[in-house]
Design an enzyme around this catalytic site. Structure first.
Site, PDB file in Angstrom:
ATOM      1  CE1 TYR A  38      -3.213  -2.970   0.341  1.00 55.77           C
ATOM      2  CE2 TYR A  38      -2.492  -3.191   2.614  1.00 55.77           C
ATOM      3  CZ  TYR A  38      -3.208  -3.663   1.530  1.00 55.77           C
ATOM      4  OH  TYR A  38      -3.917  -4.840   1.632  1.00 55.77           O
ATOM      5  CG  HIS A  39       4.280   1.569   0.794  1.00 56.65           C
ATOM      6  ND1 HIS A  39       5.344   0.797   1.248  1.00 56.65           N
ATOM      7  CD2 HIS A  39       3.480   1.746   1.877  1.00 56.65           C
ATOM      8  CE1 HIS A  39       5.170   0.519   2.531  1.00 56.65           C
ATOM      9  NE2 HIS A  39       4.045   1.075   2.928  1.00 56.65           N
ATOM     10  N   PRO A  40       1.663   3.230  -3.091  1.00 59.16           N
ATOM     11  CG  PRO A  40      -0.539   3.840  -3.640  1.00 59.16           C
ATOM     12  CD  PRO A  40       0.267   3.083  -2.613  1.00 59.16           C
TER      13      PRO A  40
END
Length: 562
Positions: free
Chosen positions: A470-472
């Site tokens: 969850y690090h876009p």
């Protein structure tokens, strides 16, 4: 509704960056600031209690529940991509892990055209933001809005055993991976204060909301940025089913995140002409880089049975959860007051890599991100992933309909180097857990499983098991104005347009080696000075810890057990 319709600054998105900007820009009492957020209040026990982190990220009320297109290199799986939709944004739904990234990550930004964003220039803003629980030095500071500590200080013996095992496997110990030396094993840091999630809503927004010149509107969805020629003049929004416009006297600032910011630009007719034409959106300003350069971290869970009854798996039943919750409500202490990621490691996947590209989060439980147990019994797991991927994806508008989500395609594991790094993740992790420090606790390998050995078997496992961390980021790349892939310049201004900026993780040229909340906050702190045209904080020349023989060695000494 806000009675005013004209403001000095309009900030779109009350997330990790937007809350910082709202605070810093309203330090000038003459400056009127409007902060717009699609979501609502963060006043929920599931947001504020650290141990409940899996709930808000999987709840539609608090997060955009995006999913990717079928990912061709992950067996055509559609990957979950939640983004914060609440005050505090993704800092209200994330895992609260505080990792700045390696110093070389920011030197890499400058090398790619983001002038002035090297580590020496970024360090003062990391320090300005934080209130570090364990004192000050050349790298850390106290007195800032963002509380950073170690939660329950590794009370569970499994945390310390993992750190010791890393050293026995030949890696360094690090006293502070956010300080001089990231590489190594040690305690992990989190954004928690007095047992409560310390999101940017708590750290920055709530103090600023006491000021008369900050106007916060929730339940507002921005349709587009209004343009007059090459100048942004305001935004058009939908609230309670009605459309209205707000005017910006100075600037519009997009802080809607790595999915939201490029999508709003595209809705406004700013982007790749081909993408806009296919979506039926009128071109207002051609910027081919909008929505491209999408990056993310992947990880998988390396799970083991635990021979001692020490893990959190026994705390996952309804009665145990109730007891944890009651203690937290009454005292803000106990297992409810931590994210449980209290030890970690940063290593290099092979010799010749200058700074770490693999990251470990250690969890004294074998469970899934949705909070459910992975199996019956006690266990522990490593969250391990490759943090410097070469694969790139995109965010593309599909329609001018405000309710139509964008098309998200990461192209995870498209680059062969990324697959090679995940093979190292499997083999190096087994070696670490095989060390003597883990002997009292190490049971059977649950996942991937002892039979997964060859390159082909590992590749198959990884493609089926990896999940997003969850690090876009990267979809509005910061770079030189003559870079055709850049969207904003080094002052965060949208190239070719006036009075329009993007300030959030979408402007990262490359993804740092670590979780993204800390660098996003740093970017917003520095951007606030740029916006106010204040003299930037002076750069700080400090030593950067690198492995002594990184060119020829993958670790500092041979493992006790191979």
């Amino acid at each position: 509704m806000v009675p005013l319709s004209s403001f000095d600054y309009i900030i779109v998105g009350a997330g990790s960056a937007g809350c910082v900007l709202a605070n810093r820009l309203t330090e000038d009492p003459q400056c009127q600031v409007l902060l717009l957020e699609t979501g609502g209040s963060d006043r929920s026990i599931f947001i504020q209690m650290p141990t409940a982190l899996s709930i808000p990220m999987n709840t539609k009320k608090y997060a955009w529940q995006f999913h990717t297109e079928p990912e061709p290199y992950l067996n055509n799986r559609r990957m979950h991509c939640p983004r914060g939709k609440v005050l505090g944004g993704s800092s209200s739904i994330n895992g609260m892990v505080y990792v700045r990234g390696h110093a070389r990550d920011f030197d890499e930004w400058e090398a790619q055209g983001a002038e002035g964003w090297n580590y020496q220039q970024c360090l003062p803003y990391f320090k300005k933001a934080e209130d570090w629980a364990f004192g000050e030095d050349d790298y850390r500071s106290q007195g800032g809005p963002l509380a950073v500590n170690n939660g329950n200080n590794m009370q569970n013996p499994l945390y310390g055993a993992f750190v010791e095992a890393g050293q026995q496997a030949g890696y360094m110990h690090t006293d502070d991976y956010n300080g001089k030396q990231q590489e190594g094993f040690g305690a992990m840091h989190m954004t928690v204060k007095n047992g409560v999630r310390w999101s940017t809503a708590n750290a920055y927004l709530r103090p600023a909301m006491q000021r008369a010149n900050l106007h916060v509107q929730t339940g507002v969805q921005v349709e587009k940025v209004l343009l007059d020629g090459n100048k942004a003049t305001g935004v058009r929004v939908r609230q309670n089913g009605q459309f209205r416009e707000f005017q910006a006297r100075r600037e519009v600032i997009l802080s809607a995140g790595s999915i939201g910011s490029p999508h709003i630009l595209q809705l406004s007719g700013i982007g790749d002409p081909v993408v806009l034409e296919e979506a039926g959106v009128e071109l207002k300003h051609a910027l081919p880089g909008v929505g491209s350069n999408l990056q993310d971290h992947l990880e998988f869970y390396f799970q083991y049975e635990c021979k001692e009854p020490l893990s959190l798996n026994s705390k996952l039943g309804p009665l145990s959860k109730l007891a944890i919750g009651v203690r937290w409500i009454l005292f803000k202490t106990g297992l409810g007051a931590t994210n449980h990621f209290e030890s970690c490691g940063f290593i290099r996947s092979k010799a010749g890599i200058e700074w770490p590209d693999l990251q470990y989060h250690f969890l004294p439980a074998a469970m899934r991100y949705d909070g459910r147990s992975a199996f019956a019994g006690h266990g522990f797991q490593l969250h391990i992933g490759h943090n410097k991927p070469k694969s790139r994806g995109s965010v593309k508008i599909q329609s001018d309909d405000l309710d139509c989500p964008p098309k998200i395609q990461f192209n995870y594991l498209q680059h062969p180097d990324d697959i090679e790094a995940f093979r190292a993740c499997v083999r190096l992790s087994r070696e670490i857990i095989a060390q003597p420090a883990m002997d009292p606790y190490r049971g059977n390998e649950i996942q991937p499983g002892a039979a997964v050995v060859t390159d082909e078997q590992i590749d198959s496992f990884v493609r089926s098991a990896v999940e997003s961390a969850y690090h876009p980021c990267g979809t509005c790349k910061m770079g030189a104005i003559d870079d055709p892939t850049a969207v904003v310049d080094s002052d965060t201004r949208v190239i070719g347009l006036r009075q329009l900026r993007v300030v959030d993780s979408s402007i990262f040229p490359t993804i740092p080696n670590g979780n993204l909340n800390a660098p996003t906050i740093m970017v917003a702190e520095r951007a606030a000075d740029l916006i106010k045209q204040q003299t930037a904080l002076s750069g700080e020349s400090v030593a950067v810890g690198l492995a002594e023989h990184w060119q020829s060695q993958q670790r500092c000494h041979a493992p006790l057990r191979g």
